[in-house]
Design a protein around this motif. Sequence first.
Motif, PDB file in Angstrom:
ATOM      1  N   MET A  42       0.465  -0.764   0.027  1.00 44.89           N
ATOM      2  CA  MET A  42      -0.191   0.318  -0.013  1.00 44.89           C
ATOM      3  C   MET A  42       0.966   1.398  -0.057  1.00 44.89           C
ATOM      4  SD  MET A  42      -3.040  -0.574   2.604  1.00 44.89           S
ATOM      5  CE  MET A  42      -4.161   0.424   2.490  1.00 44.89           C
ATOM      6  N   ALA A  43       1.436   1.203   0.920  1.00 43.23           N
ATOM      7  CA  ALA A  43       2.824   2.524   1.224  1.00 43.23           C
ATOM      8  C   ALA A  43       3.663   2.394  -0.397  1.00 43.23           C
ATOM      9  CB  ALA A  43       4.271   1.988   2.058  1.00 43.23           C
ATOM     10  N   VAL A  44       3.801   1.618  -1.851  1.00 44.11           N
ATOM     11  CA  VAL A  44       4.255   1.548  -2.654  1.00 44.11           C
ATOM     12  C   VAL A  44       2.645   2.675  -3.585  1.00 44.11           C
ATOM     13  CG1 VAL A  44       5.214   0.707  -4.997  1.00 44.11           C
ATOM     14  CG2 VAL A  44       5.772  -0.355  -2.689  1.00 44.11           C
ATOM     15  N   VAL A  45       1.455   1.868  -3.069  1.00 42.15           N
ATOM     16  CA  VAL A  45       0.964   2.574  -4.639  1.00 42.15           C
ATOM     17  C   VAL A  45       1.071   4.112  -3.939  1.00 42.15           C
ATOM     18  CG1 VAL A  45      -1.524   2.658  -4.492  1.00 42.15           C
ATOM     19  CG2 VAL A  45      -0.672   0.328  -4.640  1.00 42.15           C
ATOM     20  N   ARG A  46       1.107   4.651  -2.548  1.00 44.90           N
ATOM     21  CA  ARG A  46       0.828   5.552  -1.998  1.00 44.90           C
ATOM     22  C   ARG A  46       1.782   6.770  -2.566  1.00 44.90           C
ATOM     23  NH1 ARG A  46       1.236   6.626   3.781  1.00 44.90           N
ATOM     24  NH2 ARG A  46       2.993   5.917   4.084  1.00 44.90           N
ATOM     25  N   GLU A  47       3.316   5.492  -2.142  1.00 44.65           N
ATOM     26  CA  GLU A  47       4.336   7.063  -3.168  1.00 44.65           C
ATOM     27  C   GLU A  47       4.410   6.941  -4.771  1.00 44.65           C
ATOM     28  OE1 GLU A  47       6.527   8.609  -1.466  1.00 44.65           O
ATOM     29  OE2 GLU A  47       6.059   7.653   0.501  1.00 44.65           O
ATOM     30  N   LEU A  48       4.308   6.545  -5.447  1.00 40.97           N
ATOM     31  CA  LEU A  48       3.938   6.037  -6.958  1.00 40.97           C
ATOM     32  C   LEU A  48       2.668   7.012  -7.024  1.00 40.97           C
ATOM     33  CD1 LEU A  48       4.737   2.412  -8.717  1.00 40.97           C
ATOM     34  CD2 LEU A  48       5.641   4.626  -8.908  1.00 40.97           C
ATOM     35  N   TRP A  49       1.475   7.247  -6.932  1.00 43.44           N
ATOM     36  CA  TRP A  49       0.517   7.387  -6.983  1.00 43.44           C
ATOM     37  C   TRP A  49       0.929   9.171  -6.826  1.00 43.44           C
ATOM     38  CZ3 TRP A  49      -2.521  11.972  -5.004  1.00 43.44           C
ATOM     39  CH2 TRP A  49      -3.502  11.939  -5.493  1.00 43.44           C
ATOM     40  N   THR A  50       1.495   9.736  -5.747  1.00 46.32           N
ATOM     41  CA  THR A  50       1.852  10.856  -4.818  1.00 46.32           C
ATOM     42  C   THR A  50       2.974  10.972  -6.477  1.00 46.32           C
ATOM     43  OG1 THR A  50       1.370  10.481  -2.666  1.00 46.32           O
ATOM     44  CG2 THR A  50       2.610  12.323  -3.288  1.00 46.32           C
ATOM     45  N   ALA A  51       3.773  10.807  -6.859  1.00 48.60           N
ATOM     46  CA  ALA A  51       5.043  11.145  -7.896  1.00 48.60           C
ATOM     47  C   ALA A  51       4.091  11.546  -8.977  1.00 48.60           C
ATOM     48  CB  ALA A  51       5.998   9.813  -8.205  1.00 48.60           C
ATOM     49  N   ARG A  52       2.987  10.800  -9.481  1.00 51.13           N
ATOM     50  CA  ARG A  52       2.379  10.703 -10.567  1.00 51.13           C
ATOM     51  C   ARG A  52       2.098  11.898 -10.690  1.00 51.13           C
ATOM     52  NH1 ARG A  52      -1.926   6.584 -12.003  1.00 51.13           N
ATOM     53  NH2 ARG A  52      -3.426   7.775 -10.045  1.00 51.13           N
ATOM     54  N   ASP A  53       1.333  11.859  -9.286  1.00 49.60           N
ATOM     55  CA  ASP A  53       0.915  13.115  -9.594  1.00 49.60           C
ATOM     56  C   ASP A  53       1.157  14.480  -9.394  1.00 49.60           C
ATOM     57  OD1 ASP A  53      -2.547  14.466  -9.047  1.00 49.60           O
ATOM     58  OD2 ASP A  53      -1.818  15.400  -7.602  1.00 49.60           O
ATOM     59  N   LYS A  54       2.759  14.861  -9.395  1.00 46.32           N
ATOM     60  CA  LYS A  54       3.564  15.846  -9.296  1.00 46.32           C
ATOM     61  C   LYS A  54       3.151  16.252 -10.334  1.00 46.32           C
ATOM     62  CE  LYS A  54       5.343  15.580  -4.514  1.00 46.32           C
ATOM     63  NZ  LYS A  54       6.132  15.209  -3.519  1.00 46.32           N
ATOM     64  N   VAL A  55       4.028  14.643 -10.855  1.00 48.04           N
ATOM     65  CA  VAL A  55       4.391  14.873 -12.519  1.00 48.04           C
ATOM     66  C   VAL A  55       3.004  15.725 -13.568  1.00 48.04           C
ATOM     67  CG1 VAL A  55       5.277  13.737 -14.490  1.00 48.04           C
ATOM     68  CG2 VAL A  55       5.969  13.736 -12.702  1.00 48.04           C
ATOM     69  N   ALA A  56       1.955  15.060 -13.380  1.00 49.09           N
ATOM     70  CA  ALA A  56       0.608  15.509 -14.238  1.00 49.09           C
ATOM     71  C   ALA A  56       0.464  16.573 -13.771  1.00 49.09           C
ATOM     72  CB  ALA A  56      -0.481  14.239 -13.601  1.00 49.09           C
ATOM     73  N   GLN A  57       0.229  17.107 -12.208  1.00 48.32           N
ATOM     74  CA  GLN A  57       0.206  18.678 -12.432  1.00 48.32           C
ATOM     75  C   GLN A  57       1.465  19.634 -12.887  1.00 48.32           C
ATOM     76  OE1 GLN A  57      -0.371  19.420  -7.984  1.00 48.32           O
ATOM     77  NE2 GLN A  57      -1.421  21.316  -8.179  1.00 48.32           N
ATOM     78  N   ARG A  58       2.444  19.364 -12.555  1.00 53.05           N
ATOM     79  CA  ARG A  58       3.520  20.278 -13.357  1.00 53.05           C
ATOM     80  C   ARG A  58       3.210  19.681 -15.467  1.00 53.05           C
ATOM     81  NH1 ARG A  58       7.800  17.195 -12.319  1.00 53.05           N
ATOM     82  NH2 ARG A  58       8.461  16.624 -13.854  1.00 53.05           N
ATOM     83  N   ARG A  59       2.709  19.300 -15.766  1.00 55.61           N
ATOM     84  CA  ARG A  59       2.965  19.148 -17.053  1.00 55.61           C
ATOM     85  C   ARG A  59       1.450  19.173 -17.629  1.00 55.61           C
ATOM     86  NH1 ARG A  59       4.937  12.895 -18.349  1.00 55.61           N
ATOM     87  NH2 ARG A  59       4.092  13.351 -20.044  1.00 55.61           N
ATOM     88  N   ASP A  60       0.334  19.695 -16.801  1.00 56.80           N
ATOM     89  CA  ASP A  60      -0.474  19.800 -17.085  1.00 56.80           C
ATOM     90  C   ASP A  60      -1.265  19.271 -17.883  1.00 56.80           C
ATOM     91  OD1 ASP A  60      -3.476  20.642 -17.102  1.00 56.80           O
ATOM     92  OD2 ASP A  60      -2.801  22.625 -18.687  1.00 56.80           O
ATOM     93  N   VAL A  61      -1.051  17.013 -17.574  1.00 57.37           N
ATOM     94  CA  VAL A  61      -1.892  16.265 -18.157  1.00 57.37           C
ATOM     95  C   VAL A  61      -2.627  15.313 -17.542  1.00 57.37           C
ATOM     96  CG1 VAL A  61      -0.367  16.630 -20.031  1.00 57.37           C
ATOM     97  CG2 VAL A  61       0.108  15.131 -18.256  1.00 57.37           C
ATOM     98  N   SER A  62      -4.064  14.842 -17.379  1.00 59.71           N
ATOM     99  CA  SER A  62      -4.453  13.549 -17.439  1.00 59.71           C
ATOM    100  C   SER A  62      -3.599  12.631 -16.362  1.00 59.71           C
ATOM    101  CB  SER A  62      -4.896  12.304 -18.133  1.00 59.71           C
ATOM    102  OG  SER A  62      -5.587  11.825 -16.722  1.00 59.71           O
ATOM    103  N   PRO A  63      -3.200  12.314 -15.207  1.00 55.40           N
ATOM    104  CA  PRO A  63      -2.268  11.696 -14.354  1.00 55.40           C
ATOM    105  C   PRO A  63      -2.054  10.182 -14.986  1.00 55.40           C
ATOM    106  CG  PRO A  63      -3.763  12.599 -12.518  1.00 55.40           C
ATOM    107  CD  PRO A  63      -4.414  13.128 -14.234  1.00 55.40           C
TER     108      PRO A  63
END
Length: 430
Positions: free
Chosen positions: A252-273
Amino acid sequence: MTDAQETAEDRPLRTTGGAPPDEGVAAPEEVPIPLLEPREGIPDVVADEAALADVIAAFAAGSGPVAVDAERASGYRYGQRAYLVQLRREGAGSALIDPIACPDLSGFGAAITDAEWVLHAATQDLPCLREIGMIPTRLFDTELAGRLAGFPRVGLGAMVESVLGYSLEKGHSAVDWSTRPLPEPWLRYAALDVELLVDLRDSLEKELDRQGKLEWAHQEFDAIASAPPAPPRKDPWRRTSGMHKVRRRRQMAVVRELWTARDKVAQRRDVSPGKVLSDAAIVEAALNLPPNVHALRQLHGFGNRTSQRQLEQWQAAVDRAKALPESELPQPGQQLAGPPPPRSWADRDPAAAARLSAARAAVTALAEQLHLPQENLITPDTVRRVCWEPPATLDPTAVETALAGYGARPWQIELVTPVLVRALAARPGA
């Protein structure tokens, strides 16, 4: 018995435009008329302050309700911002506004604040409209009106067809509305979405009044208009698709870390996660706990199209989760407010399970009698909460107070209280 109950029993459910009839009553066979062009043609897109000021003045001088719609770029861009706003009002015609070029529409909102706004599925559009300064004080939701009136299909196209006899083009609903310039066929589609919205509103108002449900609708619309913005979702990473496969806290911790990392990238690039990294890939990494980039590359979702830099980024997230101390690992289940899942009630509290079974049956029967969806008569969550922790005194006043505390509207309380009072007295095995 209420007026609506008498109407539901005595008269077939249909409108002059072809609302769904009761069982055994055949609907007339009518071919819908294709709606191909807006009455005044496709309006120019408003993309500067001077044009916006002209449109604001025209709509302020108009009369009657204002049809409002918004187009987002779900699946393409980060978040749910509006990329086109469509409006129509008697005396002003239609307008298409680019909220990227004109990001502050509070002046427009103020100009029509006293008017009734007509939206279809208002709760979907209100958050993105609020972001650009457009907040209604009164509204009419044609999708919700259709539900209360008993229509089996309540999408905008289906409602316009069954009530007004016109067919709308359906081909551009899921396009990337962040595209600039917007193609003319998309603009035509967008303008047509508000072309008949006020006409639909007027017909539905008459049908709701005929059924004795108009006051119900007004209470629902007032509740939507006065509702505060939804609070941020707690632990949004737990909604990752496929999360039910993840059992262990480290995973579950892996899901949380990957989700958070993905969200930061998506927000920076303004694309759907999902365009950055799929939910399926996140779950795959969580289940396998890859020890290095080479092992990660072998997993589904991290193949040859993923660059070395991206792989290192995702592996770093996995490694962070693997390095966490036990005390910082997420708990197996999200702590939910309210009662436990109903499937566990029979073992944990047989009396509550009996109450819930009786309440569900009674509410379903009443909803069928009134020709409206059960969830619009009273939310399933409210029924569960009242059944899990019933009032100490099972009388109408106590049940009414409990329902009001969970946000039920007066019309719902009036109708549901009698059946719930009886259901809450149910006993196991009775």
